[in-house]
Design a protein around this motif. Structure first.
Motif, PDB file in Angstrom:
ATOM      1  N   SER A   1      35.463 -55.064 -71.276  1.00  0.00           N
ATOM      2  CA  SER A   1      34.055 -54.737 -71.085  1.00  0.00           C
ATOM      3  C   SER A   1      33.203 -55.794 -71.760  1.00  0.00           C
ATOM      4  O   SER A   1      33.528 -56.270 -72.847  1.00  0.00           O
ATOM      5  N   ARG A   2      32.108 -56.151 -71.106  1.00  0.00           N
ATOM      6  CA  ARG A   2      31.188 -57.094 -71.733  1.00  0.00           C
ATOM      7  C   ARG A   2      29.784 -56.785 -71.256  1.00  0.00           C
ATOM      8  O   ARG A   2      29.578 -56.220 -70.171  1.00  0.00           O
ATOM      9  N   VAL A   3      28.834 -57.174 -72.048  1.00  0.00           N
ATOM     10  CA  VAL A   3      27.429 -56.935 -71.733  1.00  0.00           C
ATOM     11  C   VAL A   3      26.899 -58.122 -70.953  1.00  0.00           C
ATOM     12  O   VAL A   3      27.076 -59.281 -71.353  1.00  0.00           O
ATOM     13  N   GLN A   4      26.267 -57.827 -69.819  1.00  0.00           N
ATOM     14  CA  GLN A   4      25.584 -58.851 -69.024  1.00  0.00           C
ATOM     15  C   GLN A   4      24.147 -58.380 -68.857  1.00  0.00           C
ATOM     16  O   GLN A   4      23.879 -57.453 -68.089  1.00  0.00           O
TER      17      GLN A   4
ATOM     18  N   SER B   1      21.253 -56.222 -69.432  1.00  0.00           N
ATOM     19  CA  SER B   1      21.133 -54.851 -69.946  1.00  0.00           C
ATOM     20  C   SER B   1      22.243 -53.956 -69.404  1.00  0.00           C
ATOM     21  O   SER B   1      22.206 -52.745 -69.607  1.00  0.00           O
ATOM     22  N   LYS B   2      23.229 -54.530 -68.730  1.00  0.00           N
ATOM     23  CA  LYS B   2      24.299 -53.737 -68.130  1.00  0.00           C
ATOM     24  C   LYS B   2      25.635 -54.016 -68.813  1.00  0.00           C
ATOM     25  O   LYS B   2      25.887 -55.116 -69.278  1.00  0.00           O
ATOM     26  N   LEU B   3      26.461 -52.994 -68.815  1.00  0.00           N
ATOM     27  CA  LEU B   3      27.819 -53.117 -69.327  1.00  0.00           C
ATOM     28  C   LEU B   3      28.745 -53.292 -68.129  1.00  0.00           C
ATOM     29  O   LEU B   3      28.832 -52.436 -67.264  1.00  0.00           O
TER      30      LEU B   3
END
Length: 168
Positions: free
Chosen positions: A88-91, A93-95
């Protein structure tokens, strides 16, 4: 009797039967008779398509897969015939979550049933993370002969070890 590392935990009677087959030189013959057919899944793309077909048939609502590939670095000795990972990574404001399945390279040459068994095993991890009762019920749902295939795969790995030892 030489320890049968892939069959640890099985009853002594079962181990003795397997050892008898090995001593008589009939284990390879038995497996070849039981699993005569190979498969056509040789590339990572073909493996991805094969896995997606099974996923769509049995696990439609599971998270999508980003990658499925053969991995020559997976070592049977380290008890890894396949792996599943979630990153999982943050892009912004979305995960974003990525799911990957890697299958040991030895399955390129293994019988078709063993490839299906390991793919089913790794797909089951999309729903059940642990090897618990629900996990094995899901495997059995996707491949009704799952239990026998798992045992026979252990026999196949034992036979591969014997062949590697004879060649050395």
């Amino acid at each position: 009797m030489k320890p049968l590392k892939y069959l640890a935990g099985y009853p002594a009677e079962t181990l003795q039967q397997v050892q008898s087959l090995i001593d008589a030189g009939r284990l390879g013959e038995l497996l070849a008779r039981r699993y005569p057919a190979g498969h056509e899944v040789r590339s990572d793309k073909a493996l991805f398509d094969y896995t997606q077909d099974l996923k769509l048939r049995f696990l439609r609502n599971a998270e999508p897969l980003s990658k499925v590939c053969f991995d020559a670095k997976l070592k049977v000795i380290q008890h890894a015939l396949g792996t599943h990972t979630r990153a999982s990574r943050v892009q912004g404001s979305k995960l974003k979550s990525k799911r990957e399945i890697r299958i040991a390279g030895l399955f390129k040459e293994a019988p078709a049933e063993f490839l299906k068994m390991i793919v089913v095993h790794e797909l089951a991890h999309l729903k059940e993370l642990d090897h618990n009762k629900a996990f094995y019920q899901l495997c059995q749902h996707m491949e009704p002969g799952y239990g026998q295939l798992e045992f026979d795969l252990r026999l196949y790995l034992t036979q591969q070890d014997l062949l590697a030892g004879a060649a050395a």
